[in-house]
Design an enzyme around this catalytic site. Structure first.
Site, PDB file in Angstrom:
ATOM      1  N   GLY A 274       0.816  -1.207   0.000  1.00  0.00           N
ATOM      2  CA  GLY A 274       0.000   0.000   0.000  1.00  0.00           C
ATOM      3  C   GLY A 274       0.846   1.252   0.000  1.00  0.00           C
ATOM      4  O   GLY A 274       2.066   1.214   0.221  1.00  0.00           O
TER       5      GLY A 274
ATOM      6  N   ALA B 250      -5.295  -2.310   4.754  1.00  0.00           N
ATOM      7  CA  ALA B 250      -6.745  -2.123   4.841  1.00  0.00           C
ATOM      8  C   ALA B 250      -7.426  -2.559   3.558  1.00  0.00           C
ATOM      9  O   ALA B 250      -6.782  -2.682   2.509  1.00  0.00           O
ATOM     10  CB  ALA B 250      -7.079  -0.652   5.120  1.00  0.00           C
ATOM     11  N   TYR B 251      -8.716  -2.784   3.660  1.00  0.00           N
ATOM     12  CA  TYR B 251      -9.574  -2.961   2.489  1.00  0.00           C
ATOM     13  C   TYR B 251      -9.976  -1.546   2.082  1.00  0.00           C
ATOM     14  O   TYR B 251     -10.672  -0.856   2.829  1.00  0.00           O
ATOM     15  CB  TYR B 251     -10.792  -3.788   2.863  1.00  0.00           C
ATOM     16  CG  TYR B 251     -11.746  -4.072   1.708  1.00  0.00           C
ATOM     17  CD1 TYR B 251     -11.857  -5.350   1.177  1.00  0.00           C
ATOM     18  CD2 TYR B 251     -12.549  -3.070   1.169  1.00  0.00           C
ATOM     19  CE1 TYR B 251     -12.737  -5.621   0.135  1.00  0.00           C
ATOM     20  CE2 TYR B 251     -13.423  -3.327   0.124  1.00  0.00           C
ATOM     21  CZ  TYR B 251     -13.509  -4.610  -0.386  1.00  0.00           C
ATOM     22  OH  TYR B 251     -14.377  -4.867  -1.423  1.00  0.00           O
TER      23      TYR B 251
ATOM     24  N   THR C 133      -9.923   6.851   8.546  1.00  0.00           N
ATOM     25  CA  THR C 133     -10.345   7.626   7.386  1.00  0.00           C
ATOM     26  C   THR C 133     -11.401   8.678   7.708  1.00  0.00           C
ATOM     27  O   THR C 133     -12.146   8.541   8.696  1.00  0.00           O
ATOM     28  CB  THR C 133     -10.908   6.670   6.311  1.00  0.00           C
ATOM     29  OG1 THR C 133     -11.441   7.418   5.210  1.00  0.00           O
ATOM     30  CG2 THR C 133     -12.041   5.825   6.889  1.00  0.00           C
ATOM     31  N   ASP C 134     -11.489   9.679   6.840  1.00  0.00           N
ATOM     32  CA  ASP C 134     -12.544  10.681   6.932  1.00  0.00           C
ATOM     33  C   ASP C 134     -13.922  10.091   6.635  1.00  0.00           C
ATOM     34  O   ASP C 134     -14.947  10.696   6.957  1.00  0.00           O
ATOM     35  CB  ASP C 134     -12.266  11.825   5.953  1.00  0.00           C
ATOM     36  CG  ASP C 134     -12.181  11.354   4.506  1.00  0.00           C
ATOM     37  OD1 ASP C 134     -11.332  10.488   4.219  1.00  0.00           O
ATOM     38  OD2 ASP C 134     -12.953  11.849   3.653  1.00  0.00           O
TER      39      ASP C 134
ATOM     40  N   TYR D   7     -17.723   0.977   3.404  1.00  0.00           N
ATOM     41  CA  TYR D   7     -16.308   1.203   3.714  1.00  0.00           C
ATOM     42  C   TYR D   7     -16.163   1.983   5.018  1.00  0.00           C
ATOM     43  O   TYR D   7     -15.397   1.604   5.909  1.00  0.00           O
ATOM     44  CB  TYR D   7     -15.631   1.939   2.569  1.00  0.00           C
ATOM     45  CG  TYR D   7     -14.234   2.424   2.889  1.00  0.00           C
ATOM     46  CD1 TYR D   7     -13.193   1.532   3.075  1.00  0.00           C
ATOM     47  CD2 TYR D   7     -13.967   3.794   3.039  1.00  0.00           C
ATOM     48  CE1 TYR D   7     -11.910   1.974   3.384  1.00  0.00           C
ATOM     49  CE2 TYR D   7     -12.699   4.243   3.336  1.00  0.00           C
ATOM     50  CZ  TYR D   7     -11.668   3.335   3.513  1.00  0.00           C
ATOM     51  OH  TYR D   7     -10.415   3.773   3.832  1.00  0.00           O
TER      52      TYR D   7
ATOM     53  N   TRP E  67      -7.825  11.329   1.345  1.00  0.00           N
ATOM     54  CA  TRP E  67      -7.355  11.615  -0.017  1.00  0.00           C
ATOM     55  C   TRP E  67      -5.862  11.282  -0.186  1.00  0.00           C
ATOM     56  O   TRP E  67      -5.058  12.126  -0.575  1.00  0.00           O
ATOM     57  CB  TRP E  67      -7.610  13.075  -0.370  1.00  0.00           C
ATOM     58  CG  TRP E  67      -9.041  13.503  -0.399  1.00  0.00           C
ATOM     59  CD1 TRP E  67     -10.114  12.892   0.174  1.00  0.00           C
ATOM     60  CD2 TRP E  67      -9.562  14.687  -1.030  1.00  0.00           C
ATOM     61  NE1 TRP E  67     -11.263  13.600  -0.062  1.00  0.00           N
ATOM     62  CE2 TRP E  67     -10.963  14.710  -0.797  1.00  0.00           C
ATOM     63  CE3 TRP E  67      -8.983  15.720  -1.761  1.00  0.00           C
ATOM     64  CZ2 TRP E  67     -11.790  15.725  -1.277  1.00  0.00           C
ATOM     65  CZ3 TRP E  67      -9.805  16.745  -2.225  1.00  0.00           C
ATOM     66  CH2 TRP E  67     -11.195  16.738  -1.998  1.00  0.00           C
TER      67      TRP E  67
END
Length: 285
Positions: free
Chosen positions: A10, A56-57, A97-98, A121, A146
């Site tokens: 990743g 992560a997925y 994440t946001d 998600y 992002w």
């Protein structure tokens, strides 16, 4: 004194390996994130001084059809990691994440703002956050947004490809957020892990997003400007670009707590973009 990292391919995982020779990175061939107990077993056997979860997925749209798999990887695996770290007394840094927010309003979300994900998600990532906190170990949940880099698939690389093929692109202009370079996330994760070792009281949830906040359309314009790409950007609303998963319109995040607690300022994505384009050989001289 090594740091155990889940993830190798990743964007953040690759930067972690590039930035530190202390990182021991585990890929899919070494541990299956859909098997939480396998994750816990690797932590039980490690002699590392901290653990970072950079795996992560992340297939946001596909998660609408594979929510159980997304939740296993983004929820159950971090839960097992956090419990294993708590049992060993190891600091655990987990990237979130946001998308745990609903994107309402125009104000930046603070770490303590109520969560309300719009899709599978976001729900899967929120499950991971809640499990990490419930483990009651030394931890930092680092929400970011992002993510871009010279690696993998991301908005910068897509814009460079499409901009070279077309004279004009229509880009969403009503989603606002902070592009965040994987290099900055990696550096922050490493710094946070080291500070948690010295001061476990810094455990908590934090935000890291690049500044200044910008729309996807204006982000594309800056990519083209820095790379010297002659491609016109035309603003469109999100409604003109439907996707299986709903995207938050407001992805602004308040980074103040990260700076106050860890002394880590909000990164400027424009400077990070320059480094990415330089890595890709696409920077305008």
């Amino acid at each position: 004194m090594s740091i155990l990292v889940f993830g190798t391919s990743g964007q953040v995982a690759r930067e972690l390996q590039r930035q530190s020779d202390q990182v021991i990175a585990l890929g899919r061939d070494q541990v299956d994130l859909s098997n939480p107990q396998a994750c816990a077993a690797r932590i039980a056997d490690t002699d590392a001084i901290a653990v970072l979860n950079a795996a992560a997925y992340t297939a946001v749209d596909k998660a609408e059809e594979e929510e159980s798999l997304a939740t296993a990887i983004n929820g159950a695996a971090p839960a097992a990691m956090a419990l294993a770290c708590a049992a060993r007394g190891l600091p655990f840094v987990h990237i979130s994440t946001d998308y745990v927010f609903n994107g309402a309003g125009e104000m930046p979300f603070t770490p303590d703002h109520p969560t309300s994900p719009l899709g599978a998600y976001g729900r899967s990532k929120l499950a991971g956050e809640e499990a990490v906190r419930a483990a009651c170990g030394v931890h930092a949940i680092l929400r970011t947004s992002w993510v871009v880099s010279a690696h993998g698939n991301n908005f910068v690389k897509t814009m460079l490809r499409l901009g070279a093929e077309r004279d004009r692109l229509t880009i969403v202009a009503d989603q606002i957020g902070g592009p965040t370079c994987a290099a900055a996330i990696s550096a922050t994760c490493l710094a946070v892990a080291r500070q948690l070792i010295e001061d476990p009281s810094k455990s908590g949830t934090y935000h890291l997003s690049g500044g200044p906040d910008v729309s996807w359309a204006d982000f594309a314009r800056e990519i083209f400007a820095q790379s010297g790409t002659a491609c016109e950007v035309v603003d469109i609303p999100t409604s003109d670009y439907p996707t299986p998963a709903v995207r938050p319109l407001n992805s602004r995040m308040d980074n103040a707590t990260t700076e106050t607690v860890f002394g880590l300022p909000r990164p400027d994505w424009r400077a990070g973009l320059k480094d990415i384009l330089n890595d890709l050989g696409a920077l305008k001289v």
